[in-house]
Design a protein around this motif. Structure first.
Motif, short mmCIF file in Angstrom:
data_model
loop_
_atom_site.label_atom_id
_atom_site.label_comp_id
_atom_site.label_asym_id
_atom_site.label_seq_id
_atom_site.Cartn_x
_atom_site.Cartn_y
_atom_site.Cartn_z
N ASN A 1 0.78 -1.40 -0.04
CA ASN A 1 0.00 0.24 0.07
C ASN A 1 0.74 1.29 -0.08
OD1 ASN A 1 -2.86 -0.24 -0.05
ND2 ASN A 1 -2.78 -1.21 1.88
N GLY A 2 1.84 1.31 0.82
CA GLY A 2 2.55 2.36 0.92
C GLY A 2 3.40 2.73 -0.44
N ALA B 1 1.07 3.81 -3.22
CA ALA B 1 0.65 5.27 -2.90
C ALA B 1 1.76 6.26 -3.33
CB ALA B 1 -0.13 5.57 -1.74
N SER B 2 3.03 5.67 -3.33
CA SER B 2 3.92 6.72 -3.69
C SER B 2 4.48 6.46 -5.09
CB SER B 2 5.13 6.73 -2.72
OG SER B 2 5.32 5.45 -2.02
N CYS C 1 8.20 0.88 4.33
CA CYS C 1 7.18 1.54 3.48
C CYS C 1 7.68 3.25 3.20
CB CYS C 1 5.93 1.61 4.14
SG CYS C 1 5.26 0.04 4.44
N SER C 2 8.57 3.64 4.38
CA SER C 2 8.71 5.15 4.26
C SER C 2 9.76 5.49 3.38
CB SER C 2 8.94 5.70 5.55
OG SER C 2 10.09 4.91 6.20
N ALA D 1 -3.08 0.60 11.80
CA ALA D 1 -2.72 -0.81 11.74
C ALA D 1 -2.84 -1.41 10.45
CB ALA D 1 -3.07 -1.84 12.74
N PHE D 2 -1.97 -1.95 9.66
CA PHE D 2 -2.03 -2.51 8.35
C PHE D 2 -1.59 -3.90 8.04
CE2 PHE D 2 1.04 0.68 8.10
CZ PHE D 2 2.01 -0.19 7.34
N VAL E 1 4.69 3.00 13.10
CA VAL E 1 4.38 4.20 12.36
C VAL E 1 4.47 5.51 13.11
CG1 VAL E 1 2.59 3.07 10.95
CG2 VAL E 1 2.03 4.00 13.00
N GLY E 2 4.27 6.42 12.74
CA GLY E 2 4.27 7.85 13.48
C GLY E 2 5.80 8.44 13.25
N VAL F 1 9.42 3.77 8.59
CA VAL F 1 7.76 3.43 8.86
C VAL F 1 7.66 1.95 8.06
CG1 VAL F 1 5.59 3.95 8.43
CG2 VAL F 1 7.01 5.79 9.36
#
Ligand code: FMN
Ligand code: SF4
Ligand code: FES
Lengths: 633, 166
Positions: free
Chosen positions: A45-46, A49-50, A85-86, A238-239, A393-394, A399
């Motif tokens: 997903n990450g 989306a990017s 993901c990040s 949460a994923f 996350v956060g 992340v």
């Protein structure tokens, strides 16, 4: 997701005996050239989306452009979430294993020319060692990966989740073949008991014990019995369950089939959150392929065992993750929990004995059966065996999805694996368990992350979200956020939850405006205790946890709100003022132009000022200023 | 309700056995085809599944994903999951409410925009996330939002002009 110009797909091949699986697996492996270059683009997903889909397209175009030697025709493969993901979009090049991050479409040609054709690394796109700044070539060299123990996630990011032969080549269904070949259902249950596996959906109930009590219920009531996957993943941060279903749907399915075999179930259900369309699609494809191969449906692996499953899409209600609500939702009704005088293993779906387990719990079952309960029990710590997948996350640098043995100290996850808070400061707090969990301060950074240690500290494992907070995050605001979420999600059936949550949120709303007193903090605590005791289901019962833990560990911050009317983190809107530092302000006027209420004034090239009375605290000015001149008082 | 919409509703209804347990499946499919559940489709679903109309509405209003009114031309969803909240998701909602003149969950009077919030899209690494017409916008800020809205308005205006010329 499809492999382009891959080796000819294996013709559907009905497996007529458990031993056929190993034969098929060897055939798949033999048909593949291990040296064939492969470009693996993460489609978690990450990364999606990017911009990962455009990157995959660019690779296909680059391959066509270079007209590479057809004998070693490279494939472009898309996978589930590779975890970091990040730093996406992520791309790996096989067979070397070069790991590239933040890949853009314009990088594709260079990677094809250098890495795919000449086998050379493109260092500028590699992850850098946090200390030396040196490029790290492969996953094995990157601490984010090397410090993890990826077991449940072992195939995710490697396989194409829409191709069962890829999963089989990596060992999918081996646990099922073994169990059907040489184990009785009773032996399967015993193996799960021996593993010490505890449910990953939140409460940590021992899975073997749950299955055992379902067997006793069956003794009393007879069959049918149902097996159900809880893929509702309602925790709003949460994923990991989504990532497992998307990236390796076969692991969940294999676990479910094993459970069905152990309990003698013929029908299973997968209840999946509607916000996960990709997970639903991949599960559907996995089930269709498993049926073709004889791994699901009639006469599984030629043994006469019969089992099938279907998917129910959730419809957007957090409370439907609760077992009894989930069952009524599958039955087509509103998801209201019922009192559990009779446990749901005895009276679950359609009033029948039912075993409900979480996605990650099911995904652990093939490991338990494949490698043995004893082996499984040796992972982690005595009362929390195995590994746990977390969503880190956060305010943390890396992340993503992280899997570590149970009992790993919190700081190792946040700092060593997660790379710590950006800017190198210590983190302020970590929230585990989402809206039902708690918030632990930096001083507890060495807490082992396992079921019992987290509960002892006042938090809980929950589903596995781990939210890292820094000094710019306010605990009063976080408490309000979770209460508001639960207030909206409460089904309203019982009074303590319906009214209690609203009242608690109102008190916190007051705090966030600087209203209230120490007595209100005491009131809040006693209301929280009442809710814990009085609510019908665990939504209301665990709702006070974030507030109670933040009062316990961050009392000073609450007092700053009510006594000094200050929000030390600079978050609560009513307690902060935006101001302009005249030393830094160049008078460029950008903030004045963008302010929605035109409350910034000043002459061109002169320091500007903000009219605090008119200011909405929308923060646009701070975002706009290129000179970092705007600050929060 | 047009003839072809009615035919499409009937098509959807034929996908499942006419039993109460399929109510949610039916409502989901109708919503994904039409964007919302009209009174007409609700009546037909009830006829087929044998669920009383009042009970069907209690299901449709219990679950947040069901919509009983038509959606606007553009749908903007702001993630308010925990990660997005910490990075300012709520400020983005307030900003959009101000710009579009609607409250979260509502559709603008001219039917151009529907503003919604969601809980965690699984893309926390790029929070805060805004989804405009199914496209994800990572690391969103109020200024980037403004730019996107302007682009959207310009595209719509160009399209309207073209339609006018044709
Ligand atoms: C309000 C509420 C929401 C829940 N949401 C989930 C969820 O999204 N996913 C999940 O697996 N369990 C969830 N649970 C826990 C389930 O009720 C149940 O304990 C779990 O699915 C059992 O599986 P396990 O033993 O494998 O953990 C939730 C519980 C409550 C009270
Ligand atoms: S605790 Fe809340 S969600 Fe659970 S039954 Fe009561 S009102 Fe419903
Ligand atoms: S919190 Fe917004 S994507 Fe997860």
């Amino acid at each position: 997701m499809r492999k382009e110009s891959a080796a000819p797909a294996m013709a559907p091949f009905r497996l007529n005996a458990p031993g056929d699986l190993e034969t098929l697996r060897n055939k798949i492996i033999e048909s593949r050239d291990p040296n064939r270059p492969e470009i693996v683009v993460c489609h978690g997903n990450g990364c999606l989306a990017s911009g990962a889909p455009k990157v995959a397209e660019a690779f296909k175009a680059a391959l066509a452009e270079t007209g590479i030697n057809a004998k070693l025709m490279p494939g472009v493969k898309t996978t589930g979430c590779q975890g970091l993901c990040s730093k996406g979009p992520l791309v790996q090049i096989r067979p070397q294993g070069y790991f590239y991050e933040r890949v853009q479409p314009k990088d594709a040609l260079e990677i094809v020319e250098k890495s795919v054709m000449a086998g050379e690394p493109v260092e500028r796109l590699m992850h850098k060692d946090p200390e030396t700044g040196k490029p790290l070539y492969t996953e094995e060299e990157i601490p984010f990966y090397s410090l993890q123990e990826r077991l449940v996630l072992r195939r995710i990011g490697k396989i194409d989740p829409t191709d069962i032969s890829d999963a089989i080549a990596e060992g999918a269904y081996a646990g099922l073949a073994k169990a059907l070949h040489s184990m009785t259902p009773e032996e399967v249950v015993r193996e799960v008991e021996k593993s010490g596996l505890r449910g990953r959906g939140g409460a940590g109930f021992p899975t073997g014990r749950k299955w055992r009590s379902a067997l006793s219920a069956i003794e009393k009531k007879g069959r049918p019995v149902y097996v159900v996957v809880n893929g509702d993943e309602g925790d709003p941060g949460a994923f990991m369950d989504g990532a497992i279903m998307e990236g390796d749907p076969h692991s969940v399915l294999e676990g479910l089939i094993l459970g069905a075999y152990a309990l003698g179930a013929e029908q299973g259900y997968l209840y999946v959150r509607a916000e996960y369309p990709v997970a639903i699609r991949h599960l559907e494809m996995a089930m269709a392929q498993a049926r073709e191969y004889g791994l699901l449906g009639e006469n599984i692996l030629g043994t006469g065992f019969k089992f099938d499953a279907r998917i129910n899409r959730g419809a957007g209600a957090f409370v439907c993750g609760e077992s009894t609500a989930l069952f009524t939702s599958i039955e087509g009704k509103p998801g209201n929990p019922r009192p559990k005088y009779v446990r749901s293993v005895e009276e679950g779906l359609w009033g029948r004995p039912t075993v409900l387990n979480n996605v990650e719990t099911w995904a652990n079952i093939p490991l338990v059966l494949g490698r043995g309960g004893q082996w499984y029990a040796s992972l982690g710590v005595p009362h929390s065996t195995g590994t746990k997948v977390f969503c880190l996350v956060g305010k943390v640098d890396n992340v993503g999805l992280v899997e570590v043995p149970m009992g790993t100290p919190m700081d190792r996850i946040v700092t060593d694996i997660g790379g710590g808070v950006s800017g190198g400061k210590p983190f302020k707090a970590v929230q585990t368990g989402g809206p039902s969990g708690g918030c632990l301060p930096y001083s507890l950074k060495d807490t082992p992350v396992d079921f019992d240690s987290l509960t002892k500290a006042g938090s809980m494992m929950g589903s596995g979200a781990m939210i890292v907070m820094d000094e710019h995050d306010c605990v009063v605001d976080l408490g309000r956020y979770f209460l508001k979420f639960l207030e909206e999600e409460s089904c309203g059936k019982c009074l303590p939850c319906r009214l209690g949550l609203t009242r608690m949120r109102e008190i916190l709303d007051g705090f966030s405006r600087g209203e209230g007193s120490e007595a209100d903090i005491a009131d809040l605590t006693s209301l929280a205790e009442a809710l814990k005791d009085g609510a019908l289901c665990a939504l209301g019962g665990s709702a006070p946890n974030p507030v109670l833990t933040t009062i316990r560990y961050f009392r000073d911050e609450y007092l700053a709100h009510v006594s000094d009317h200050k929000c030390p983190a600079g978050v609560c809107k009513h307690l902060i003022v935006y101001a302009i530092d005249p030393e830094k302000c160049t008078g460029c006027g950008a903030c004045a132009k963008n302010c929605p209420v035109e409350c910034v004034t000043g002459e061109k090239k002169e320091p500007h000022v903000i009219d605090a009375a008119a200011c909405l605290r929308c923060g646009i000015c701070k975002e706009t200023c290129k000179f970092d001149a705007i600050f929060i008082e | 309700m047009s003839v072809c919409a009615t035919a499409e509703i009937e098509d959807i209804i034929d996908r499942y056995p006419g039993r109460p347990e399929y109510l949610i499946f039916l409502l989901q499919d109708i919503q994904s085809s039409f964007g919302y559940i009209s009174q007409e489709s609700m009546r037909r679903v009830c006829d087929r599944t044998g669920v009383p109309l009042t009970r069907a509405y209690s299901v449709a209003t219990f679950y947040q994903s069901f919509r009983l009114d038509p959606k606007g031309e553009h749908e903007i969803k702001v993630c308010l999951g925990t990660a997005c909240h910490l990075k300012g998701g709520q400020r983005l909602v307030e900003d959009l409410e101000r710009r579009l003149g609607v409250a979260a969950g509502e559709t603008s009077g001219d039917m151009r925009f529907t503003l919604d919030t969601v809980n965690c899209l699984g893309a926390c690494a790029i929070s805060p996330v805004v989804v405009m017409d199914e496209e994800y916008y990572p690391n969103m800020t109020a200024r980037k939002l403004e730019k996107q809205l302007k682009a959207l308005n310009a595209a719509d205006a160009a399209q309207a002009k073209e339609a006018g010329n044709a």
